[in-house]
Design a protein around this motif. Structure first.
Motif, PDB file in Angstrom:
ATOM      1  N   ARG A 144       5.839  -1.903  -0.334  1.00 40.77           N
ATOM      2  CA  ARG A 144       7.178  -2.517  -0.412  1.00 40.77           C
ATOM      3  C   ARG A 144       7.102  -3.991  -0.831  1.00 40.77           C
ATOM      4  NH1 ARG A 144      10.116  -5.759   2.602  1.00 40.77           N
ATOM      5  NH2 ARG A 144       8.751  -5.792   4.419  1.00 40.77           N
ATOM      6  N   VAL A 145       6.180  -4.753  -0.235  1.00 40.93           N
ATOM      7  CA  VAL A 145       6.163  -6.201  -0.509  1.00 40.93           C
ATOM      8  C   VAL A 145       5.451  -6.559  -1.820  1.00 40.93           C
ATOM      9  CG1 VAL A 145       6.345  -6.815   1.939  1.00 40.93           C
ATOM     10  CG2 VAL A 145       4.073  -6.722   0.871  1.00 40.93           C
ATOM     11  N   LEU A 146       4.722  -5.573  -2.401  1.00 37.39           N
ATOM     12  CA  LEU A 146       4.070  -5.842  -3.687  1.00 37.39           C
ATOM     13  C   LEU A 146       5.099  -5.806  -4.814  1.00 37.39           C
ATOM     14  CD1 LEU A 146       0.725  -3.800  -3.826  1.00 37.39           C
ATOM     15  CD2 LEU A 146       0.972  -6.262  -4.222  1.00 37.39           C
ATOM     16  N   LYS A 147       4.883  -6.679  -5.820  1.00 38.78           N
ATOM     17  CA  LYS A 147       5.732  -6.603  -7.013  1.00 38.78           C
ATOM     18  C   LYS A 147       5.420  -5.297  -7.747  1.00 38.78           C
ATOM     19  CE  LYS A 147       5.799 -11.579  -7.811  1.00 38.78           C
ATOM     20  NZ  LYS A 147       5.200 -12.683  -8.579  1.00 38.78           N
ATOM     21  N   ASN A 148       6.317  -4.861  -8.624  1.00 42.79           N
ATOM     22  CA  ASN A 148       6.042  -3.657  -9.402  1.00 42.79           C
ATOM     23  C   ASN A 148       4.756  -3.868 -10.193  1.00 42.79           C
ATOM     24  OD1 ASN A 148       8.233  -2.298  -8.478  1.00 42.79           O
ATOM     25  ND2 ASN A 148       9.585  -3.069 -10.085  1.00 42.79           N
ATOM     26  N   SER A 149       3.881  -2.891 -10.178  1.00 45.63           N
ATOM     27  CA  SER A 149       2.557  -2.955 -10.816  1.00 45.63           C
ATOM     28  C   SER A 149       1.626  -3.972 -10.154  1.00 45.63           C
ATOM     29  CB  SER A 149       2.640  -3.270 -12.310  1.00 45.63           C
ATOM     30  OG  SER A 149       3.419  -2.315 -12.943  1.00 45.63           O
TER      31      SER A 149
END
Ligand SMILES: C[S@@+](CC[C@H](N)C(=O)[O-])C[C@H]1O[C@@H](n2cnc3c(N)ncnc32)[C@H](O)[C@@H]1O
Length: 237
Positions: A144-149
């Motif tokens: 969830r907290v990671l940016k896309n890719s």
């Protein structure tokens, strides 16, 4: 015996790491035969290739990963851990190196990250995942907290694939790690627990299945020290 371990709950884990925070760095070097420091530098090298600007290090412990990552240019690092005493030790190390402009350290639980979604370029977790009481929940929070890719990089103990090496590794680690705990630790039972948890934690392809279910793809595994340590790299799907 191998498959039986009562996983400690998060409060118990917190107390266990509080109790070994002062000795942690020294005993970790002994248990990993000094390879730990080099492997943490390798993690920083891998992270650097992705040119991140914001990194979250979960289960940061005494702060070695953020300190290694601080060499990356134009990048801020947040380290979180549930153990107040591990964070206190990390703060002393970061302060003595004058790195508070790059590194922020906070108390925080991987099960409920207090960051907004799509926030970080990279999340690192070193020797942390096998201590998470609710692994799936934590990994979904990471996603969830990671940016896309964005990328997740995990450093963890693993079982050597070669059965002969595995046999000797299991015998050796079953004796050596508890003995180190008995000789040098204030809380020897912590080292017995850490050794047992590394035996039952899924490694290699089994762990990739867990990561895949949590929302990651494009995996790479770099094995270290005869396959007893692994660096897992995955991308948010
Ligand atoms: C073996 S230490 C690893 C420390 C450091 N990352 C390293 O590589 O040396 C594991 C750390 O995970 C932390 N931890 C365990 N469960 C956690 C959770 N749910 N959320 C945040 N930290 C957690 C413990 O407090 C401990 O400091």
């Amino acid at each position: 015996m191998l498959n039986k371990i009562n996983k400690k709950n998060t409060g118990e884990i917190e107390k266990m790491f509080d109790s070994i925070s002062k000795e942690y760095d020294f005993l970790n070097r002994i248990i990993t035969f000094g390879t730990d420091a080099k492997n943490k530098k390798d993690i920083a090298r891998i992270v650097n290739t992705k040119k991140p600007s914001v990194i979250l290090d979960i289960a940061t412990g005494t702060g070695d990963i953020p300190i290694n990552l601080s060499k990356i240019k134009n990048c801020k690092i947040i380290g979180i851990d549930i153990s107040k005493k591990m964070i206190e030790t990390a703060r002393k190390k970061v302060e003595s190196r004058n790195l508070f402009d790059k590194i922020t350290l906070e108390i925080g639980n991987a099960e409920k990250l207090k960051f907004k979604s799509n926030n970080f370029d990279i999340v690192t977790i070193s020797f942390g995942v096998r201590n998470f009481k609710h692994l799936d929940k934590c990994l979904k929070e990471v996603c969830r907290v990671l940016k896309n890719s964005g990328h997740l990089i995990i450093y963890e103990t693993s079982l050597p694939k070669n059965l002969i090496i595995r046999f000797f590794y299991l015998i050796f680690s079953s004796l050596f790690i508890p003995l180190v705990g008995l000789l040098f630790s204030k809380n020897p039972s912590a080292y017995l627990y850490l050794q047992m948890s590394s035996k039952v934690f899924p490694s290699g392809k089994k762990f990739l299945e867990v990561l895949s279910k949590a929302g990651f793809c494009d995996f790479k595994i770099k094995e270290k020290f005869f396959g007893s340590l692994s660096i897992y790299i995955g991308k948010k799907r």
